[in-house]
Design a protein around this motif. Structure first.
Motif, PDB file in Angstrom:
ATOM      1  N   ILE A   9       0.830  -1.205   0.000  1.00 12.96           N
ATOM      2  CA  ILE A   9       0.000   0.000   0.000  1.00 12.96           C
ATOM      3  C   ILE A   9       0.866   1.257   0.000  1.00 12.96           C
ATOM      4  CG2 ILE A   9      -1.733   1.324   1.308  1.00 12.96           C
ATOM      5  CD1 ILE A   9      -2.787  -1.271  -0.022  1.00 12.96           C
TER       6      ILE A   9
ATOM      7  N   MET B 178       2.825   1.478  -3.400  1.00 14.84           N
ATOM      8  CA  MET B 178       1.929   1.896  -4.483  1.00 14.84           C
ATOM      9  C   MET B 178       1.521   3.358  -4.318  1.00 14.84           C
ATOM     10  SD  MET B 178       1.161  -0.424  -6.817  1.00 14.84           S
ATOM     11  CE  MET B 178      -0.387   0.151  -7.463  1.00 14.84           C
ATOM     12  N   GLY B 179       1.234   3.753  -3.085  1.00 11.27           N
ATOM     13  CA  GLY B 179       0.848   5.139  -2.831  1.00 11.27           C
ATOM     14  C   GLY B 179       1.957   6.107  -3.206  1.00 11.27           C
TER      15      GLY B 179
ATOM     16  N   LEU C 216       2.325   6.083  -7.072  1.00 10.33           N
ATOM     17  CA  LEU C 216       1.215   6.771  -7.733  1.00 10.33           C
ATOM     18  C   LEU C 216       1.237   8.268  -7.470  1.00 10.33           C
ATOM     19  CD1 LEU C 216      -1.553   4.098  -7.126  1.00 10.33           C
ATOM     20  CD2 LEU C 216      -0.491   4.695  -9.325  1.00 10.33           C
TER      21      LEU C 216
ATOM     22  N   LEU D 194      -5.119   3.019  -6.319  1.00 10.14           N
ATOM     23  CA  LEU D 194      -4.774   2.577  -4.968  1.00 10.14           C
ATOM     24  C   LEU D 194      -5.988   1.959  -4.278  1.00 10.14           C
ATOM     25  CD1 LEU D 194      -2.492   2.346  -2.947  1.00 10.14           C
ATOM     26  CD2 LEU D 194      -3.125   4.593  -2.074  1.00 10.14           C
ATOM     27  N   SER D 195      -7.157   2.541  -4.459  1.00  5.79           N
ATOM     28  CA  SER D 195      -8.384   1.962  -3.885  1.00  5.79           C
ATOM     29  C   SER D 195      -8.643   0.574  -4.455  1.00  5.79           C
ATOM     30  CB  SER D 195      -9.583   2.865  -4.144  1.00  5.79           C
ATOM     31  OG  SER D 195      -9.456   4.062  -3.411  1.00  5.79           O
TER      32      SER D 195
END
Length: 147
Positions: A30, A33-34, A37, A50-51
């Motif tokens: 998470i 990726m956050g 992104l 991300l969601s």
């Protein structure tokens, strides 16, 4: 226990070590990726991606946590603590506390703040119960002792 049973089965028990291995992996994905992104320049699309990643990891996250609750001799009903946690994760609660006053708070901001606080409480409860407290010794209602 195979990795498929570990990540996708809601039956059985696991110890704290497997719970922590999963959670370290989960949050690394998470956060990674956050960060990626955020730097990608995708804007709002990055938040949607991300969601989607969080939603894809939801079943394994629930399955691992369910087995930890079982190791504590508690039912899957304790997974209901995840409802506000999931809402908090997906909602994001984008509240800028340093620039917001009580007078400027909209009902939506107040709802986000409440969901965030409840999410933090439920997350801490789950962390303490599943991450730090020892499982029951020997066999319990959910099977043999975890490794």
């Amino acid at each position: 226990m195979s990795w498929k049973q570990w990540l996708f089965s809601f039956q059985g028990r696991i110890g704290r070590q497997r719970f922590w291995i999963w959670n370290i992996f989960y949050y690394a994905v998470i956060l990674g990726m956050g960060a990626f992104l955020a730097q990608s320049g995708l804007g709002n699309m990055g938040g949607y991606i991300l969601s989607a990643v969080v939603v894809c990891l939801l079943i394994p996250d629930l399955a691992v946590t369910a087995k930890r609750w079982h190791d504590r001799n508690k039912s899957n009903w304790w997974l209901l603590l995840y409802v506000p946690i999931i809402l908090g994760r997906l909602g994001g609660a984008d509240i800028a506390a340093d620039t917001m006053t009580v007078d400027s708070m909209t009902p939506m901001m107040a709802a986000q703040a409440i969901v965030t606080l409840v999410s933090i409480f439920c997350g801490m409860w789950t962390l303490v119960e599943c991450g730090f407290m020892k499982g029951t010794d020997g066999e319990n209602s959910y099977g043999k002792s975890a490794q």
